[in-house]
Motif scaffolding. Structure first.
Motif, PDB file in Angstrom:
ATOM      1  N   TYR A  64       0.744  -1.274  -0.132  1.00 30.47           N
ATOM      2  CA  TYR A  64       0.001  -0.011   0.143  1.00 30.47           C
ATOM      3  C   TYR A  64       0.869   1.161   0.046  1.00 30.47           C
ATOM      4  O   TYR A  64       1.901   1.125   0.850  1.00 30.47           O
ATOM      5  CB  TYR A  64      -0.714   0.082   1.245  1.00 30.47           C
ATOM      6  CG  TYR A  64      -1.975  -0.677   1.310  1.00 30.47           C
ATOM      7  CD1 TYR A  64      -3.287  -0.464   0.397  1.00 30.47           C
ATOM      8  CD2 TYR A  64      -2.238  -2.160   1.708  1.00 30.47           C
ATOM      9  CE1 TYR A  64      -4.171  -1.113   0.380  1.00 30.47           C
ATOM     10  CE2 TYR A  64      -3.446  -2.754   1.931  1.00 30.47           C
ATOM     11  CZ  TYR A  64      -4.487  -2.038   1.038  1.00 30.47           C
ATOM     12  OH  TYR A  64      -5.672  -3.103   1.121  1.00 30.47           O
ATOM     13  N   VAL A  65       0.438   2.341  -0.737  1.00 34.02           N
ATOM     14  CA  VAL A  65       0.992   3.620  -0.690  1.00 34.02           C
ATOM     15  C   VAL A  65      -0.018   4.574  -0.351  1.00 34.02           C
ATOM     16  O   VAL A  65      -1.301   4.732  -0.993  1.00 34.02           O
ATOM     17  CB  VAL A  65       1.580   3.976  -1.983  1.00 34.02           C
ATOM     18  CG1 VAL A  65       2.136   5.287  -1.972  1.00 34.02           C
ATOM     19  CG2 VAL A  65       2.778   3.174  -2.533  1.00 34.02           C
ATOM     20  N   ALA A  66       0.077   5.075   0.877  1.00 34.84           N
ATOM     21  CA  ALA A  66      -0.922   6.163   1.410  1.00 34.84           C
ATOM     22  C   ALA A  66      -0.619   7.630   0.802  1.00 34.84           C
ATOM     23  O   ALA A  66       0.562   7.964   0.889  1.00 34.84           O
ATOM     24  CB  ALA A  66      -0.739   6.193   2.960  1.00 34.84           C
ATOM     25  N   SER A  67      -1.485   8.262   0.449  1.00 34.76           N
ATOM     26  CA  SER A  67      -1.035   9.678   0.069  1.00 34.76           C
ATOM     27  C   SER A  67      -2.582  10.488   0.322  1.00 34.76           C
ATOM     28  O   SER A  67      -3.666   9.875   0.606  1.00 34.76           O
ATOM     29  CB  SER A  67      -0.868   9.945  -1.367  1.00 34.76           C
ATOM     30  OG  SER A  67      -1.809   9.536  -2.042  1.00 34.76           O
ATOM     31  N   MET A  68      -2.420  11.961   0.392  1.00 31.37           N
ATOM     32  CA  MET A  68      -3.609  12.853   0.448  1.00 31.37           C
ATOM     33  C   MET A  68      -4.580  12.559  -0.645  1.00 31.37           C
ATOM     34  O   MET A  68      -3.890  13.080  -1.649  1.00 31.37           O
ATOM     35  CB  MET A  68      -3.244  14.069   0.745  1.00 31.37           C
ATOM     36  CG  MET A  68      -2.879  14.466   2.148  1.00 31.37           C
ATOM     37  SD  MET A  68      -2.416  16.098   2.378  1.00 31.37           S
ATOM     38  CE  MET A  68      -0.843  16.350   2.696  1.00 31.37           C
ATOM     39  N   TRP A  69      -5.557  12.063  -0.534  1.00 34.05           N
ATOM     40  CA  TRP A  69      -6.290  11.375   0.277  1.00 34.05           C
ATOM     41  C   TRP A  69      -6.706   9.970   0.014  1.00 34.05           C
ATOM     42  O   TRP A  69      -7.956   9.796  -0.109  1.00 34.05           O
ATOM     43  CB  TRP A  69      -7.478  11.992   1.002  1.00 34.05           C
ATOM     44  CG  TRP A  69      -7.052  13.200   1.781  1.00 34.05           C
ATOM     45  CD1 TRP A  69      -6.371  13.310   3.001  1.00 34.05           C
ATOM     46  CD2 TRP A  69      -6.892  14.546   1.356  1.00 34.05           C
ATOM     47  NE1 TRP A  69      -6.200  14.368   3.591  1.00 34.05           N
ATOM     48  CE2 TRP A  69      -6.360  15.222   2.218  1.00 34.05           C
ATOM     49  CE3 TRP A  69      -7.003  15.207  -0.009  1.00 34.05           C
ATOM     50  CZ2 TRP A  69      -5.949  16.774   2.425  1.00 34.05           C
ATOM     51  CZ3 TRP A  69      -6.706  16.513   0.006  1.00 34.05           C
ATOM     52  CH2 TRP A  69      -6.159  17.352   1.219  1.00 34.05           C
ATOM     53  N   ASN A  70      -5.885   8.895  -0.261  1.00 35.45           N
ATOM     54  CA  ASN A  70      -6.299   7.717  -0.897  1.00 35.45           C
ATOM     55  C   ASN A  70      -5.339   6.678  -0.537  1.00 35.45           C
ATOM     56  O   ASN A  70      -4.100   7.233  -0.085  1.00 35.45           O
ATOM     57  CB  ASN A  70      -6.759   7.717  -2.417  1.00 35.45           C
ATOM     58  CG  ASN A  70      -5.729   8.447  -3.229  1.00 35.45           C
ATOM     59  OD1 ASN A  70      -4.328   7.680  -3.354  1.00 35.45           O
ATOM     60  ND2 ASN A  70      -5.694   9.506  -4.135  1.00 35.45           N
ATOM     61  N   PHE A  71      -5.644   5.411  -0.663  1.00 41.88           N
ATOM     62  CA  PHE A  71      -4.844   4.402  -0.881  1.00 41.88           C
ATOM     63  C   PHE A  71      -4.644   3.771  -1.943  1.00 41.88           C
ATOM     64  O   PHE A  71      -5.801   3.627  -2.849  1.00 41.88           O
ATOM     65  CB  PHE A  71      -5.480   3.167   0.278  1.00 41.88           C
ATOM     66  CG  PHE A  71      -5.592   3.518   1.567  1.00 41.88           C
ATOM     67  CD1 PHE A  71      -4.304   3.670   2.261  1.00 41.88           C
ATOM     68  CD2 PHE A  71      -6.351   3.673   2.474  1.00 41.88           C
ATOM     69  CE1 PHE A  71      -4.192   4.023   3.803  1.00 41.88           C
ATOM     70  CE2 PHE A  71      -6.455   4.190   3.830  1.00 41.88           C
ATOM     71  CZ  PHE A  71      -5.218   4.098   4.534  1.00 41.88           C
ATOM     72  N   GLU A  72      -3.483   3.416  -2.521  1.00 40.24           N
ATOM     73  CA  GLU A  72      -3.270   2.645  -3.528  1.00 40.24           C
ATOM     74  C   GLU A  72      -2.705   1.455  -3.124  1.00 40.24           C
ATOM     75  O   GLU A  72      -1.705   1.332  -2.475  1.00 40.24           O
ATOM     76  CB  GLU A  72      -2.164   3.245  -4.631  1.00 40.24           C
ATOM     77  CG  GLU A  72      -2.678   4.544  -5.161  1.00 40.24           C
ATOM     78  CD  GLU A  72      -1.549   5.186  -6.017  1.00 40.24           C
ATOM     79  OE1 GLU A  72      -1.365   4.703  -7.048  1.00 40.24           O
ATOM     80  OE2 GLU A  72      -0.889   6.170  -5.360  1.00 40.24           O
TER      81      GLU A  72
END
Ligand code: CUA
Length: 143
Positions: free
Chosen positions: A59-67
Motif C-alpha cells: 500500500y502507498v498512502a497519500s492525501m487522500w487515498n490508498f493505492e
C-alpha cells in the motif's frame, strides 16, 4: 545480614523472576507490526500473488487515498500487508481484523493477516491527515 533477611531477599528474588517470566509468556506477539529497514522503501503500490493463498499488498498512502484501491483475494488467503506514505502520516485500519498500522514517509510498516471469511473488508485511514481524511479508504474483497 541475618538469616531472616536472607530468606526474604531470596523470596523477593524468586518472585521477580516468576513475574518477568509470566509477562514474557503471556504477551501476545502474534500481530505486532514490524518495521522494515529504511533502505527497503518502495514507491509503487502493487499486489503480488506468491501462491494461490499467499499474497503481498504494497500500500502507498497519500492525501487522500490508498493505492491499490481495491484488492481481490480468495477466502483463506494469508496476506502480508506493507504500508508506506508519500506525504504526511496516515493510518491503516482494516475493519473486523486486528490490523492497525501507521503510514510514515520514508519508512515501511508490515503485518500479516489471514482472511478466513468472505466479505468486503473496509480499509480506512484512522490518523487525521487533512481536510479529506474522512474520505480516505480502500477495500479488500475476499470471495
Ligand atoms: Cu490519511 Cu487520514
Amino acid at each position: 545480614m541475618d538469616k531472616f533477611e536472607l530468606k526474604v531477599l531470596q523470596l523477593v528474588g524468586i518472585a521477580i523472576v516468576v513475574m518477568i517470566f509470566g509477562v514474557l509468556v503471556s504477551t501476545d506477539k502474534s500481530n505486532v507490526p514490524e518495521c522494515v529497514p529504511y533502505g527497503d522503501v518502495y514507491k509503487e503500490a502493487k499486489v503480488v500473488e506468491l501462491d494461490s493463498n499467499l499474497y503481498q499488498i504494497f500500500y502507498v498512502a497519500s492525501m487522500w487515498n490508498f493505492e491499490p484501491y481495491d484488492v481481490f483475494i480468495p477466502v483463506g488467503s494469508e496476506v502480508d500487508i506493507y504500508l508506506t506514505s508519500k506525504d504526511v502520516v496516515h493510518g491503516l485500519l482494516i475493519a473486523d481484523k486486528n490490523v492497525n498500522l501507521m503510514a510514515t514517509y520514508g519508512a515501511v510498516n508490515k503485518t500479516t493477516v489471514k482472511f478466513d471469511k468472505p466479505g468486503i473488508y473496509d480499509v480506512v485511514c484512522h490518523e487525521y491527515c487533512g481536510s479529506s481524511h474522512h474520505a480516505m479508504k480502500a477495500q479488500i474483497v475476499v470471495n
